[in-house]
Design a protein around this motif. Sequence first.
Motif, mmCIF file in Angstrom:
data_model
loop_
_atom_site.group_PDB
_atom_site.id
_atom_site.type_symbol
_atom_site.label_atom_id
_atom_site.label_comp_id
_atom_site.label_asym_id
_atom_site.label_seq_id
_atom_site.Cartn_x
_atom_site.Cartn_y
_atom_site.Cartn_z
ATOM 1 N N GLY A 1 0.803 -1.225 0.000
ATOM 2 C CA GLY A 1 0.000 0.000 0.000
ATOM 3 C C GLY A 1 0.831 1.269 0.000
ATOM 4 N N PRO A 2 1.694 1.457 1.002
ATOM 5 C CA PRO A 2 2.467 2.712 1.017
ATOM 6 C C PRO A 2 3.415 2.850 -0.171
ATOM 7 N N GLU B 1 1.199 4.054 -3.052
ATOM 8 C CA GLU B 1 0.749 5.427 -2.849
ATOM 9 C C GLU B 1 1.882 6.433 -3.077
ATOM 10 N N LEU B 2 3.035 6.162 -2.491
ATOM 11 C CA LEU B 2 4.155 7.092 -2.650
ATOM 12 C C LEU B 2 4.622 7.136 -4.104
ATOM 13 N N ASN C 1 2.182 9.210 -6.162
ATOM 14 C CA ASN C 1 2.353 10.631 -5.878
ATOM 15 C C ASN C 1 3.614 11.188 -6.518
ATOM 16 N N PHE D 1 -5.672 -1.201 -3.247
ATOM 17 C CA PHE D 1 -4.574 -0.312 -3.638
ATOM 18 C C PHE D 1 -5.102 0.763 -4.564
#
Lengths: 410, 410
Positions: free
Chosen positions: B228-229, B232-233, B236, B256
């Motif tokens: 997940g992180p 996301e990162l 971005n 996700f």
Amino acid sequence: MTAHTWSVPETEVVQSIRDHLDGRAGDPEGPPAVLATVVGVEGNAYRRPGAKMLLGADGEGVGAITAGCLEEDLASVAERIRETGTPEVVTYDLMDDDEDVWGLGVGCNGIIDVLLEPLTETYRPAVDAFETGHDVAVATVLDGGDGPLVRGDRAYYRPDDGTLRTPDGDPASDEWPAGLAGPAGDLAGRGRGDTLVFDTDGTTVEVFVDGVAAPTDLVVFGTGHDVGPVTELAANNDFRVTVVGFRGAVDLAERFPAADRTVTTAPGRLADEVRLDDRTHAVVMTHNFVDDRIVVEALLDAGVAYVGLMGPRERFEEMLEAFADEGRQFSESELAPLYTPVGLDLGGGSPYQIAHSIVAEVLAVSNDRDPGHLKEREGPIHERVDVGDDGGNGGNDGAGDGVDADAPTQ
Amino acid sequence: MTAHTWSVPETEVVQSIRDHLDGRAGDPEGPPAVLATVVGVEGNAYRRPGAKMLLGADGEGVGAITAGCLEEDLASVAERIRETGTPEVVTYDLMDDDEDVWGLGVGCNGIIDVLLEPLTETYRPAVDAFETGHDVAVATVLDGGDGPLVRGDRAYYRPDDGTLRTPDGDPASDEWPAGLAGPAGDLAGRGRGDTLVFDTDGTTVEVFVDGVAAPTDLVVFGTGHDVGPVTELAANNDFRVTVVGFRGAVDLAERFPAADRTVTTAPGRLADEVRLDDRTHAVVMTHNFVDDRIVVEALLDAGVAYVGLMGPRERFEEMLEAFADEGRQFSESELAPLYTPVGLDLGGGSPYQIAHSIVAEVLAVSNDRDPGHLKEREGPIHERVDVGDDGGNGGNDGAGDGVDADAPTQ
């Protein structure tokens, strides 16, 4: 359990523990939440000893201790603990071949020991230490052997005053192993956990020592739009972030919701409003030459750990000339904490990419790392924590994460 | 305008442009949105040439082109452009001493030129290129001099087939400067913008060439909470992220949400489902030894640009032994794209910190950077883009961001 659960910063797990202790989460009259802590790892279990998950009586979990390998099973163990009120140490042997045993299709290697206990007031000093910003080691008995200590007994070691105290703040009894202080102080400062084994008075006592390092302070100077992503990424990386604006900057708390604190002050009055010391990390991005200069001088004078100054190198050279015009000179060692241009050389140009590179630099500096590729790092990936003859099992030994903070800087 | 506006990834600005072109945003019958693009920078204006902001007729803005220095003023210029329908180039001279002129208390240095134009179908090929994944250079006339080209005229240069075309796809007329192709190809590949000046047929033509590099593909193998992180990162940071799960992994799109695409397949059928080529970047984190091995082999065979493999070095050594048992050997150059343990050495141990270090590594590798501190980089911080005799003003010259992607690797 969602992906979000796994990506919560450590600070949110601590906050959730506090909420439960204060009766702001769960049912204050109902059964307690259960705190699960990794106390031993061999192989690829991903999280380190000290990783925590709080399991509420309502089935809600905050934090995660593996990549989904056994969190569901833990929920059923937690149910039992809520009924018996007795702490347990559960060992999971996760073999690669049995990857689907846990029903999530995520393979997990290795053996992991987890302490599960009802969350009680005995854990509050750890939360308080996190909040007030001092390091502490939480010592929890896993196995008292034939001695007077029993599983779940707890004491706190503070390296700043060298005391070992009960959760109530009284000096801990002599029943605690005398050799605890040394490794506990080491683990507290590094925020690492380890299970230590002591042979005393003819019996063997096993204690999990959980170093709770105070979060690192990051002060961000500036109120431009570029401050938002820096603040957000830093907070997610467990920094305690203060945003400082000047000249009546308003709505800072609303504009930077990820900040723990926002301050509006005058550049000359910084020291009154913000604690600046050798643990402070700061990013200076006011986009105002004079403001930046005043802030940089105050930070360097205070001997902070890190100053990241946004802007090209020439801008800082101009700044040094302006200092020189005022008769202010900086020695090389005074300038050592200053990083300008701020950030690691990741090559990104978007505001978010720049923020990512800034926070990566702050992480590396705060952890005393040379931010190269892990694959190029020399020396062993795994390194044992030396706890003398006490036989600690090695803080990060066998934890399979790619980012091992125990190995030496290149 | 909120902090969020500033932190949107570039991909979201492009998405917003597409939404407006497709009539899914704003009022399709109403006045057009206005596209603001930085076309020249001197001094500390923070964003690079090519930075964009879309100003809707409803006052909503997506993206930002400075750190809040002049976005409010741009809104009023946009109002005028909506009425006249005529593109304008507006020059702002932001002096440090006049920091409060723009009402936001954010000091901004330097001179910045901004092209503002009604958003029309002439911009669609740029959006399409971004979507389909090929590089393109958008050439927009800023000043046609005494010649036939006028401000706002647009052509597209595709380095992969060497063509210069009108927005409709026809070959561009000979009125466009012949010397455009070389620098346009260079800028397209690097995703950089620059204003070029051509002296042809006795007149001077000024063209802003905006390199729109296709987003870099990042394929994440794994479905654990730790995915997940990373997803996301990476999203971005403007990667186009595909999450790949095995064995009937379900709800991936829901779990996700930051991923552009999710795929459930079998390890042996990877190549059918996911494009793997020398532009692909991949992070392998299935936590399953056998799956990881199959994926790593497929990635290395496909000659991808980067493979980050989660896990300690010993685990990869085991993997190499398993390959050898099957008679598979890898040369040093075949292994060059493989990074294990994955990530930069930032010292963080939380899942989020590990994700931060992984994405930092992917950024650095995809931008061909040695990820040290910017302050330690040798060579000039500013470097001119060499566009021959055309007199380009230097892609990043004077842009005051801390992360200058034009300077050489150390």
